[in-house]
Design an enzyme around this catalytic site. Structure first.
Site, PDB file in Angstrom:
ATOM      1  N   ASP A   4     -13.013  73.259  91.145  1.00  0.00           N
ATOM      2  CA  ASP A   4     -11.828  74.096  91.377  1.00  0.00           C
ATOM      3  C   ASP A   4     -11.835  75.313  90.458  1.00  0.00           C
ATOM      4  OD1 ASP A   4      -9.487  74.824  92.582  1.00  0.00           O
ATOM      5  OD2 ASP A   4      -8.229  73.373  91.527  1.00  0.00           O
ATOM      6  N   GLY A   5     -11.243  76.400  90.932  1.00  0.00           N
ATOM      7  CA  GLY A   5     -11.039  77.587  90.096  1.00  0.00           C
ATOM      8  C   GLY A   5     -11.841  78.813  90.513  1.00  0.00           C
ATOM      9  N   TRP A   9     -11.215  82.541  89.002  1.00  0.00           N
ATOM     10  CA  TRP A   9     -12.361  83.189  88.344  1.00  0.00           C
ATOM     11  C   TRP A   9     -12.503  84.622  88.862  1.00  0.00           C
ATOM     12  CZ3 TRP A   9     -16.850  85.577  89.805  1.00  0.00           C
ATOM     13  CH2 TRP A   9     -17.842  85.728  88.812  1.00  0.00           C
ATOM     14  N   HIS A  21     -16.220  82.293  95.223  1.00  0.00           N
ATOM     15  CA  HIS A  21     -16.867  81.187  95.944  1.00  0.00           C
ATOM     16  C   HIS A  21     -18.386  81.325  95.876  1.00  0.00           C
ATOM     17  CE1 HIS A  21     -13.089  79.622  97.202  1.00  0.00           C
ATOM     18  NE2 HIS A  21     -12.793  80.601  98.041  1.00  0.00           N
ATOM     19  N   ASN A  52      -7.775  72.108 103.086  1.00  0.00           N
ATOM     20  CA  ASN A  52      -8.206  73.506 102.906  1.00  0.00           C
ATOM     21  C   ASN A  52      -8.153  74.312 104.203  1.00  0.00           C
ATOM     22  OD1 ASN A  52     -10.597  72.689 100.285  1.00  0.00           O
ATOM     23  ND2 ASN A  52      -8.575  73.601 100.074  1.00  0.00           N
ATOM     24  N   TRP A  53      -7.965  73.635 105.354  1.00  0.00           N
ATOM     25  CA  TRP A  53      -7.761  74.373 106.621  1.00  0.00           C
ATOM     26  C   TRP A  53      -6.483  75.190 106.573  1.00  0.00           C
ATOM     27  CZ3 TRP A  53     -11.975  74.562 109.359  1.00  0.00           C
ATOM     28  CH2 TRP A  53     -12.843  73.469 109.393  1.00  0.00           C
ATOM     29  N   ARG A  55      -5.815  77.343 104.475  1.00  0.00           N
ATOM     30  CA  ARG A  55      -6.105  78.664 103.877  1.00  0.00           C
ATOM     31  C   ARG A  55      -6.270  79.730 104.961  1.00  0.00           C
ATOM     32  NH1 ARG A  55      -9.397  77.927  98.301  1.00  0.00           N
ATOM     33  NH2 ARG A  55      -8.247  76.097  97.587  1.00  0.00           N
ATOM     34  N   GLU A 183     -13.220  56.769  85.213  1.00  0.00           N
ATOM     35  CA  GLU A 183     -12.774  57.541  84.063  1.00  0.00           C
ATOM     36  C   GLU A 183     -12.533  58.976  84.541  1.00  0.00           C
ATOM     37  OE1 GLU A 183     -12.172  56.448  80.936  1.00  0.00           O
ATOM     38  OE2 GLU A 183     -12.620  54.417  81.646  1.00  0.00           O
TER      39      GLU A 183
HETATM   40  C1  IPE Z   1      -9.322  70.745  95.785  1.00  0.00           C
HETATM   41  O1  IPE Z   1      -8.995  72.007  95.337  1.00  0.00           O
HETATM   42  C2  IPE Z   1     -10.299  70.863  96.925  1.00  0.00           C
HETATM   43  C3  IPE Z   1     -11.642  71.291  96.553  1.00  0.00           C
HETATM   44  C4  IPE Z   1     -12.064  71.526  95.358  1.00  0.00           C
HETATM   45  C5  IPE Z   1     -12.563  71.413  97.678  1.00  0.00           C
HETATM   46  P1  IPE Z   1      -7.731  72.790  95.893  1.00  0.00           P
HETATM   47  O2  IPE Z   1      -7.715  74.099  95.182  1.00  0.00           O
HETATM   48  O3  IPE Z   1      -7.746  72.821  97.369  1.00  0.00           O
HETATM   49  O4  IPE Z   1      -6.522  71.846  95.425  1.00  0.00           O
HETATM   50  P2  IPE Z   1      -4.974  72.144  95.219  1.00  0.00           P
HETATM   51  O5  IPE Z   1      -4.491  72.800  96.475  1.00  0.00           O
HETATM   52  O6  IPE Z   1      -4.860  73.046  94.042  1.00  0.00           O
HETATM   53  O7  IPE Z   1      -4.363  70.809  94.958  1.00  0.00           O
HETATM   54  C1  IPE Z   2     -12.244  75.811  94.660  1.00  0.00           C
HETATM   55  O1  IPE Z   2     -11.738  77.042  94.265  1.00  0.00           O
HETATM   56  C2  IPE Z   2     -13.044  75.924  95.927  1.00  0.00           C
HETATM   57  C3  IPE Z   2     -12.401  75.324  97.117  1.00  0.00           C
HETATM   58  C4  IPE Z   2     -11.245  74.716  97.147  1.00  0.00           C
HETATM   59  C5  IPE Z   2     -13.123  75.434  98.364  1.00  0.00           C
HETATM   60  P1  IPE Z   2     -10.319  77.570  94.755  1.00  0.00           P
HETATM   61  O2  IPE Z   2     -10.515  78.492  95.895  1.00  0.00           O
HETATM   62  O3  IPE Z   2      -9.374  76.454  94.990  1.00  0.00           O
HETATM   63  O4  IPE Z   2      -9.881  78.396  93.463  1.00  0.00           O
HETATM   64  P2  IPE Z   2      -8.431  78.519  92.854  1.00  0.00           P
HETATM   65  O5  IPE Z   2      -7.893  77.153  92.655  1.00  0.00           O
HETATM   66  O6  IPE Z   2      -7.610  79.312  93.829  1.00  0.00           O
HETATM   67  O7  IPE Z   2      -8.648  79.236  91.561  1.00  0.00           O
HETATM   68 MG    MG Z   3      -8.014  75.502  93.865  1.00  0.00          MG
END
Ligand code: IPE
Ligand code: IPE
Ligand code: MG
Length: 216
Positions: A4-5, A9, A21, A52-53, A55, A183
């Site tokens: 995540d992130g 970033w 990404h 994630n759909w 988005r 853990e």
């Molecule tokens: C979890 O991250 C899904 C993946 C890393 C693929 P998200 O960014 O979708 O999670 P939430 O929405 O912050 O809980």
């Molecule tokens: C994780 O990064 C990748 C996926 C969920 C596919 P994010 O796109 O969720 O990044 P943040 O959480 O918005 O920073």
């Molecule tokens: Mg995220």
């Protein structure tokens, strides 16, 4: 690993999310190599959740494009290095050409005996548990063991360590069943900044933990 992130970033650098990404995929490549060289039996990467759909369509399309490219560019490396690829989640809902790429990659690495690399795609743990319970019920009594045997992870070792990057302290529908006695390790590091050194640190800390599984 809950990777995540990527978005944050990119935002920090005033870059488009897509670039976050893209950098995230480079981290994937490095972490898979590190996992292999550290001799990890299995590594599971949460790449796209069933939620994630929600988005925007252009971001989903960027992610699917990166996935396509990743499978094409890295398959030979998996084949050459004895990596067994596995998919968790309902990947048949992805575009037909991606399903084809995945099926080829699965077939070509099926007999590999090194690190299992499981990629969670269109994956949600609640959906996985519901599917597993239904399959278990069709065969006999529903028990924790009969459900475990029907999960997407049925042929993988138990989950030992669950890592989430980017400072979020939640599981976001990832491996809820398998995490019962895993853990947990959380870091503020954003996924594109995550390095093999961070993985080593997580594994070192994991090695120092006492796992009791409810006993004493
Ligand atoms: C979890 O991250 C899904 C993946 C890393 C693929 P998200 O960014 O979708 O999670 P939430 O929405 O912050 O809980
Ligand atoms: C994780 O990064 C990748 C996926 C969920 C596919 P994010 O796109 O969720 O990044 P943040 O959480 O918005 O920073
Ligand atoms: Mg995220």
């Amino acid at each position: 690993m809950i990777m995540d992130g990527n978005g944050r970033w990119a935002k920090k650098r005033l870059l488009p999310r897509a670039l976050g990404h893209k950098r995230g995929v480079e981290t994937v490549r490095e972490i898979v190599r590190a996992a292999r060289s550290m001799g990890l039996e299995a590594l599971t990467l949460y790449a796209f959740s069933s939620e994630n759909w929600r988005r925007p369509a252009d971001e989903i399309s960027d992610l699917m494009g990166l996935l396509r490219h990743f499978i094409k560019s890295d398959l030979e490396e998996f084949v050459a290095n004895n990596v067994r690829l596995k998919i968790l989640g309902e990947y048949h809902a992805l575009a037909p050409d991606i399903c084809e790429l995945i099926d080829t990659a699965l077939a070509r690495t099926a007999h590999n005996t090194g690190t299992t690399l499981a990629i969670a795609l269109n994956y949600g743990a609640q959906q996985e548990i519901a599917r597993a319970a239904q399959a278990a019920a069709a065969k006999g009594p529903i028990t924790p063991e009969s459900i475990t045997d029907e999960l997407d992870t049925w042929d993988m070792p138990p989950l030992d360590l669950l890592i989430r990057t980017s400072g979020e302290l939640r599981l976001s529908n990832f491996m809820l069943w398998q995490a019962a006695y895993a853990e947990l390790w959380f870091t503020d590091v954003l996924w594109p900044d995550f390095t093999p050194e961070h993985l080593r640190e997580a594994l070192n800390q994991f090695g120092k933990r006492e796992r009791r599984y409810g006993g004493r």
